[in-house]
Design a protein around this motif. Structure first.
Motif, mmCIF file in Angstrom:
data_model
loop_
_atom_site.group_PDB
_atom_site.id
_atom_site.type_symbol
_atom_site.label_atom_id
_atom_site.label_comp_id
_atom_site.label_asym_id
_atom_site.label_seq_id
_atom_site.Cartn_x
_atom_site.Cartn_y
_atom_site.Cartn_z
ATOM 1 N N ASP A 5 0.856 -1.187 0.000
ATOM 2 C CA ASP A 5 0.000 0.000 0.000
ATOM 3 C C ASP A 5 0.894 1.239 0.000
ATOM 4 O O ASP A 5 1.808 1.364 0.824
ATOM 5 N N GLY A 6 0.621 2.178 -0.922
ATOM 6 C CA GLY A 6 1.440 3.383 -0.998
ATOM 7 C C GLY A 6 1.449 4.188 0.284
ATOM 8 O O GLY A 6 2.407 4.916 0.576
ATOM 9 N N GLY A 7 0.383 4.049 1.124
ATOM 10 C CA GLY A 7 0.348 4.774 2.376
ATOM 11 C C GLY A 7 1.383 4.308 3.376
ATOM 12 O O GLY A 7 1.640 4.977 4.376
ATOM 13 N N CYS A 8 2.000 3.160 3.109
ATOM 14 C CA CYS A 8 3.018 2.630 4.025
ATOM 15 C C CYS A 8 4.434 2.957 3.565
ATOM 16 O O CYS A 8 5.400 2.535 4.211
ATOM 17 N N THR A 9 4.560 3.672 2.465
ATOM 18 C CA THR A 9 5.886 4.014 1.954
ATOM 19 C C THR A 9 6.699 4.742 3.017
ATOM 20 O O THR A 9 6.237 5.711 3.618
ATOM 21 N N GLY A 10 7.922 4.236 3.249
ATOM 22 C CA GLY A 10 8.803 4.866 4.233
ATOM 23 C C GLY A 10 8.635 4.344 5.637
ATOM 24 O O GLY A 10 9.406 4.711 6.530
ATOM 25 N N TYR A 11 7.630 3.491 5.883
ATOM 26 C CA TYR A 11 7.448 2.928 7.231
ATOM 27 C C TYR A 11 8.634 2.012 7.551
ATOM 28 O O TYR A 11 9.049 1.220 6.712
ATOM 29 N N PRO A 12 9.208 2.075 8.783
ATOM 30 C CA PRO A 12 10.417 1.298 9.086
ATOM 31 C C PRO A 12 10.257 -0.200 8.890
ATOM 32 O O PRO A 12 11.227 -0.900 8.658
ATOM 33 N N GLY A 13 9.044 -0.698 8.971
ATOM 34 C CA GLY A 13 8.869 -2.145 8.843
ATOM 35 C C GLY A 13 8.732 -2.637 7.432
ATOM 36 O O GLY A 13 8.564 -3.829 7.223
ATOM 37 N N CYS A 14 8.801 -1.765 6.428
ATOM 38 C CA CYS A 14 8.494 -2.199 5.070
ATOM 39 C C CYS A 14 9.663 -2.622 4.192
ATOM 40 O O CYS A 14 9.417 -3.261 3.179
ATOM 41 N N PRO A 15 10.898 -2.286 4.501
ATOM 42 C CA PRO A 15 11.968 -2.707 3.576
ATOM 43 C C PRO A 15 12.343 -4.181 3.694
ATOM 44 O O PRO A 15 13.492 -4.520 3.887
ATOM 45 N N ALA A 29 8.356 -9.075 11.209
ATOM 46 C CA ALA A 29 8.626 -10.469 10.875
ATOM 47 C C ALA A 29 9.406 -11.069 12.034
ATOM 48 O O ALA A 29 10.209 -10.393 12.676
ATOM 49 N N CYS A 30 9.170 -12.353 12.302
ATOM 50 C CA CYS A 30 9.731 -12.972 13.500
ATOM 51 C C CYS A 30 10.917 -13.889 13.214
ATOM 52 O O CYS A 30 11.365 -14.607 14.104
ATOM 53 N N ASP A 31 11.425 -13.868 11.989
ATOM 54 C CA ASP A 31 12.522 -14.792 11.681
ATOM 55 C C ASP A 31 13.514 -14.208 10.673
ATOM 56 O O ASP A 31 14.136 -14.932 9.911
ATOM 57 N N ASN A 32 13.677 -12.862 10.691
ATOM 58 C CA ASN A 32 14.575 -12.268 9.690
ATOM 59 C C ASN A 32 15.763 -11.533 10.297
ATOM 60 O O ASN A 32 16.508 -10.851 9.590
ATOM 61 N N ALA A 33 15.945 -11.626 11.643
ATOM 62 C CA ALA A 33 17.078 -10.998 12.333
ATOM 63 C C ALA A 33 17.116 -9.489 12.123
ATOM 64 O O ALA A 33 18.186 -8.878 12.143
ATOM 65 N N ILE A 34 15.932 -8.864 11.929
ATOM 66 C CA ILE A 34 15.845 -7.412 11.732
ATOM 67 C C ILE A 34 14.863 -6.840 12.746
ATOM 68 O O ILE A 34 13.821 -7.428 13.018
ATOM 69 N N ASP A 35 15.205 -5.688 13.297
ATOM 70 C CA ASP A 35 14.274 -4.979 14.186
ATOM 71 C C ASP A 35 13.299 -4.218 13.306
ATOM 72 O O ASP A 35 13.456 -3.017 13.056
ATOM 73 N N ASP A 36 12.257 -4.901 12.839
ATOM 74 C CA ASP A 36 11.371 -4.362 11.818
ATOM 75 C C ASP A 36 10.579 -3.141 12.276
ATOM 76 O O ASP A 36 10.318 -2.244 11.479
ATOM 77 N N ASP A 37 10.158 -3.116 13.536
ATOM 78 C CA ASP A 37 9.333 -1.993 13.984
ATOM 79 C C ASP A 37 10.111 -0.967 14.795
ATOM 80 O O ASP A 37 9.535 -0.052 15.382
ATOM 81 N N GLY A 38 11.452 -1.124 14.843
ATOM 82 C CA GLY A 38 12.288 -0.106 15.464
ATOM 83 C C GLY A 38 12.116 0.046 16.963
ATOM 84 O O GLY A 38 12.401 1.112 17.519
ATOM 85 N N ASP A 39 11.680 -1.027 17.662
ATOM 86 C CA ASP A 39 11.497 -0.909 19.106
ATOM 87 C C ASP A 39 12.672 -1.447 19.900
ATOM 88 O O ASP A 39 12.621 -1.561 21.124
ATOM 89 N N GLY A 40 13.768 -1.804 19.211
ATOM 90 C CA GLY A 40 14.975 -2.264 19.883
ATOM 91 C C GLY A 40 15.050 -3.766 20.068
ATOM 92 O O GLY A 40 16.013 -4.262 20.660
ATOM 93 N N PHE A 41 14.044 -4.520 19.557
ATOM 94 C CA PHE A 41 14.021 -5.973 19.738
ATOM 95 C C PHE A 41 13.818 -6.663 18.398
ATOM 96 O O PHE A 41 13.033 -6.210 17.574
ATOM 97 N N LYS A 42 14.538 -7.791 18.199
ATOM 98 C CA LYS A 42 14.456 -8.542 16.953
ATOM 99 C C LYS A 42 13.749 -9.874 17.177
ATOM 100 O O LYS A 42 13.871 -10.499 18.230
ATOM 101 N N ASP A 43 13.026 -10.307 16.153
ATOM 102 C CA ASP A 43 12.446 -11.647 16.105
ATOM 103 C C ASP A 43 11.742 -12.011 17.413
ATOM 104 O O ASP A 43 10.884 -11.283 17.872
ATOM 105 N N CYS A 44 12.117 -13.135 18.029
ATOM 106 C CA CYS A 44 11.380 -13.614 19.200
ATOM 107 C C CYS A 44 11.598 -12.777 20.447
ATOM 108 O O CYS A 44 10.893 -12.952 21.449
ATOM 109 N N ASP A 45 12.556 -11.841 20.414
ATOM 110 C CA ASP A 45 12.717 -10.920 21.536
ATOM 111 C C ASP A 45 11.687 -9.803 21.489
ATOM 112 O O ASP A 45 11.511 -9.068 22.459
#
Length: 325
Positions: A5-15, A29-45
């Motif tokens: 969705d174009g409205g999500c362009t630039g959102y930290p979780g989209c790349p 995503a819970c298995d990509n070793a990336i802090d997708d939402d920028g809250d300081g925690f990755k995957d299962c953390d």
């Protein structure tokens, strides 16, 4: 949807690509070793993954209204994933397992279970095996080894049911006594190995509506002991629960091992109404849920209120019936 969705362009979780459709947070995503939402925690953390992603939910054990004893030690998963509502007692160390009552004793307590080499005497009580087999606690009924499901009555009538060899037990619902003199308790003693088989709620008790005395209360006990096949050579002593079994009832004692059943396929949770005691207990279920334990042992008080024949002494160290009801 989501990052398309174009409205999500630039959102930290989209790349990133391959977002799981069932993800609790559409930008994590819970298995990509990336802090997708920028809250300081990755995957299962990340707390978002811990809520619903099965990969991030460990299997755990819960023991309700009963004590947990272990001679060599008690080890559970980290945090409060393994919990008892009563005491934890071990001659060894206790790690990763918590007591809801704050009662934990480790390192200084000498524990032993009844076994053949000690004439079935132990620090938690004794089992008069020879008296049981001699009919001292109730009439002994001999069952043929193999599948004993049909031969084991649903009204136990205070009797001892003996199998000299390996046995398989399927679905049974044990009934309460119906008159003031009817006994609802009974004991199955297997000299060999016992397999509990079937799918779903395999062993259960009938409703309490017709109980007028504690002696009426259905109470199932199981003792599985080793069998001597030649002088000094013993086999058996194991209780094996099929992985498709989701509920059993009774007080279970195995001279060797209780195996709760490794699935190897679709994981199921196991609920035990009663108690389990063995030299070794293998908790093999891997059912993953934030609200349901992989194995749940619920002490229902029946082993104290109406002990199975010959098991009265080993239940003296258990919580009283008023603690469970």
């Amino acid at each position: 949807m989501d990052c398309l969705d174009g409205g999500c362009t630039g959102y930290p979780g989209c790349p990133f690509a391959g977002e799981p459709a069932a993800d609790p947070d559409p930008h994590v995503a819970c298995d990509n070793a990336i802090d997708d939402d920028g809250d300081g925690f990755k995957d299962c953390d990340d707390a978002n993954c811990q809520v619903a992603d099965p990969l991030c939910t460990p299997a755990w054990l819960e023991a309700k209204f009963g004590n947990v004893y272990a001679q060599q030690g008690i080890t559970g998963s980290s945090g409060k994933q393994s919990q008892s509502t009563y005491c934890l007692t071990s001659q060894g160390s206790i790690t990763g397992f918590t007591s809801g009552s704050g009662c934990s004793e480790q390192g200084a307590v000498s524990l032993s279970l009844p076994k053949g080499t000690t004439q079935y005497q132990g620090s938690l009580g004794s089992i008069d095996i020879y008296g049981i087999l001699a009919g001292r606690y109730g009439q002994v009924v001999n069952l043929t080894p193999g599948n004993i499901t049909a031969a084991l009555p649903t009204t136990l009538a205070g009797k001892v049911y003996r199998v000299n060899g390996d046995a398989t037990l399927g679905a049974r619902t044990f009934l309460n006594g119906t008159t003031a003199t009817d006994r609802g308790n009974g004991l199955l003693i297997v000299e060999g190995n016992l397999t509990i088989t079937g799918a779903g709620s395999v062993l259960g008790y009938s409703a309490l509506s017709n109980v007028t005395s504690l002696r009426n209360l259905a109470s199932f006990g199981v003792i599985v002991k080793k069998r001597e096949i030649s002088p000094g050579v013993f086999v058996g002593g194991n209780i094996n629960i099929d992985p498709n079994v989701t509920q059993i009832v009774g007080a279970y004692f195995a001279e060797d091992t209780i195996n709760t059943g490794a699935t190897g396929g679709v994981d199921q949770a196991l609920k035990v109404y009663g108690l389990m005691a063995a030299y070794r207990i293998n908790l093999q279920r891997n059912y993953r849920s934030t609200v349901t334990a992989a194995e749940e042992v619920i002490f229902d008080g029946r082993a104290v209120a109406n002990p199975p024949p010959g098991m009265g002494d080993v239940t003296k160290s258990l919580p009283t019936s008023r603690d469970a009801f």
